[in-house]
Scaffold this active site. Sequence first.
Site, PDB file in Angstrom:
ATOM      1  CE1 TYR B 157      44.492  44.626  47.801  1.00  0.00           C
ATOM      2  CE2 TYR B 157      42.210  44.876  47.359  1.00  0.00           C
ATOM      3  CZ  TYR B 157      43.265  44.024  47.391  1.00  0.00           C
ATOM      4  OH  TYR B 157      43.288  42.956  46.644  1.00  0.00           O
ATOM      5  CE  LYS B 201      45.559  41.482  45.422  1.00  0.00           C
ATOM      6  NZ  LYS B 201      44.741  40.221  45.621  1.00  0.00           N
ATOM      7  CG  HIS B 328      37.234  39.981  46.422  1.00  0.00           C
ATOM      8  ND1 HIS B 328      36.734  40.149  45.010  1.00  0.00           N
ATOM      9  CD2 HIS B 328      38.584  39.757  45.915  1.00  0.00           C
ATOM     10  CE1 HIS B 328      37.714  40.151  43.914  1.00  0.00           C
ATOM     11  NE2 HIS B 328      38.807  39.880  44.691  1.00  0.00           N
ATOM     12  CG  ASN B 330      37.754  43.159  39.832  1.00  0.00           C
ATOM     13  OD1 ASN B 330      38.827  42.816  40.040  1.00  0.00           O
ATOM     14  ND2 ASN B 330      37.078  43.022  38.962  1.00  0.00           N
ATOM     15  NE  ARG B 409      43.278  42.749  36.412  1.00  0.00           N
ATOM     16  CZ  ARG B 409      43.208  42.860  37.814  1.00  0.00           C
ATOM     17  NH1 ARG B 409      42.051  43.086  38.202  1.00  0.00           N
ATOM     18  NH2 ARG B 409      44.173  42.505  38.557  1.00  0.00           N
TER      19      ARG B 409
END
Lengths: 430, 430
Positions: B157, B201, B328, B330, B409
């Site tokens: 990632y 990303k 996915h 996180n 966050r």
Amino acid sequence: MPQPTASRVADVRVTPILITDPPLLNLQGVHQPLTPRTVVEVRTASGHVGLGETYGDTEYLTAIEAVAARLEGTDTARPADLRTIVDQVCDSAATLGSAADVPASGLRGKRDLGKLKASVFAAFETAYLDAWARVLGVPVHALLGGRVRDRVDYSAYLFYKWAGHPGAEPDAWGAALDPDGVVEQARALIDRNGFRSIKLKGGVFAPDAEIAAIRALHRAFPGLPLRLDPNSAWSAETGVYVARELAGVLEYLEDPTAGIDAMAEVHAATGMPLATNMCVTGFDEVPEAFAKRAVQVVLSDHHYWGGLRATLDLAALCRTHGVAVSMHSNTHLGISLAAMTHVAAVVPDLHHACDTHRPWQDEDVITRPHTFHGGAVEVSDAPGLGVELDRDRLADLHRRWADSDVRDRDDAAAMRAVDPDWHAPRLPRW
Amino acid sequence: MPQPTASRVADVRVTPILITDPPLLNLQGVHQPLTPRTVVEVRTASGHVGLGETYGDTEYLTAIEAVAARLEGTDTARPADLRTIVDQVCDSAATLGSAADVPASGLRGKRDLGKLKASVFAAFETAYLDAWARVLGVPVHALLGGRVRDRVDYSAYLFYKWAGHPGAEPDAWGAALDPDGVVEQARALIDRNGFRSIKLKGGVFAPDAEIAAIRALHRAFPGLPLRLDPNSAWSAETGVYVARELAGVLEYLEDPTAGIDAMAEVHAATGMPLATNMCVTGFDEVPEAFAKRAVQVVLSDHHYWGGLRATLDLAALCRTHGVAVSMHSNTHLGISLAAMTHVAAVVPDLHHACDTHRPWQDEDVITRPHTFHGGAVEVSDAPGLGVELDRDRLADLHRRWADSDVRDRDDAAAMRAVDPDWHAPRLPRW
């Protein structure tokens, strides 16, 4: 902590049996006096035995016996190997009949290789879950996500029927061939089991006669949810007619007509909720049926949707798409009723009473047959499915199978015993 | 056989922590130096402890603490009571932020009460499954239907990133702000963990810059599946442009644009498979998205789809509709990575490597952090999730939380430390 090998399969036994069946009428013909069923026993290395029950017809029995011979050493806690073996056996077997050749299975939609695999897998999946749950000392429903209810509601399943099989004495239930007979049968079933919903198997008489029977039930049992299931005997036009005649009377209409498009037409024209265990009997049929709004209630059946976990997959699909889910019933004994009850106990949004063939098959292969109170079966918290095999009874019923030449359910053939020219009707019949 | 009370909850502990996070850039801004996370411990009457891990933001933490206070006596084997309590707490709590007010959660689609409930339920569901699996002495994946694989593949990632947080020393990874930096980062991640797929990303730089980065990765790692995820930064028109530029280069494009209709437009125009963890993040969004062919890969996430069993429901939905499923990621620690690995091990048709934030969060709260070999994590057959809490480490990270005023966050706020005028951009940005 169980030993890692405790849940492995040490031994599998497959027992074909014949059970008695009353002369229940349907579109295809009439139930035979004896109908085949298969009982599966899976014994683990730890000595626990898991039970499964499914169809007994030759194509299933052949595949099931071939699979059973290869299961030793597979893990009941991990059905991936079972699935691989089922797929291999079904792929290599020439057991699949032509999809056009539909005797009793004509009552449950299209057949194909995928559905055969799902059916064969299901027979063992129940037994694997039962065995593994016993190894762990927990009920099967716990392995499926945990029960959300204590009792599962079933509906009274009415059939038009003769007083007895051709040439035989009348049975205890007597004839039901008109509205009065149907109401009387409903009363007997409700007296006995307390059912609070009623389903009538239709497709036997012309639609107006069956409408009259439903109306008679509505008068006799005001407020009880009613369903009519002609097994897709009707044209879409007839389906629309019946749906309009019975608007406000039926909870839902089950398989009024054949195929997704005709079902969608009936629903669009009438708004009547339509249930099915025919036009959608496998996952590959779901997307089109839901997109076309052909069905509002899917009647799941772990025997052919691929087992108890697959039934939960189906329930999730239905929930997501705003379609209700309930449960179809094929002829069954107490092992399957236990499996049905465990999975039904886990589905959160089960808003219709499930179907059951009880009490039509009053024979059983378990030591303590289920009882119904208020139309419901209590959810067992005992290990596994919570039922024990009556081996003497199983042996009797197997002896009956061995002594008989009945190998397949064939409702049309049974009808020919009375009407030599009978054949399963072309659809739509009306 | 376990005692019937063994699996009941005796005690629940909820520990908010802060973990370090590198300056990873995204559409909203940049990861803060410290980010909140919540660890849930559920102790059964038998003394077994189950673990869960989820978001640490105030709205979650508040709801989780309120739920935790009510769980004593509920059964980890039967999450129905947990669900009821979560629903009650979330219904009565005013913890739900406005859907228009989307800081970090703007990276994961629309929020609503149903999704809050699903998230809160998920935090405990993992802990319940872990605890109960330990009571039974079996791995969590067995309770989910049994693993179908020994290892779960994850992808590298990649993030655009600064060398270090504002005012801090550069971290060990260094900067990645152009194609060369991205390739170098990929090489470092692959050297370390053996990843065999790569996700970048995006949404940070103009589309042509990100196209150039993907092309550089394609040249540097020929044959490795590549993905680009701009978090719906683009218009549909830009999405079409990028999809055409990267045809044959990308495995899939993730959330190029916002909303089901725009996603459908990009796919229809280009045929590029589109993945999402934004336009479909709850079951109620599935029917429209699938009907419009807006997504070809749903990136599940047990933290917000409602837990591990709900993830299997989603997988069944995807399978039935011919849509792929993957996962996915996180920001997460080792408890969540274990949970992700257990559920991924059970999904038969998992054909894309899952996302993971490892190694960006190199802190952990488990005694033996996961290792990647060939980009994969081995599926544990140890009881429960197979991980043990490092209580000293947890205490340290909780002390950090207690000593800090970071409670949520907020990637945009973190960016304002550098650019006081920064705000999360209006969409489409490009």
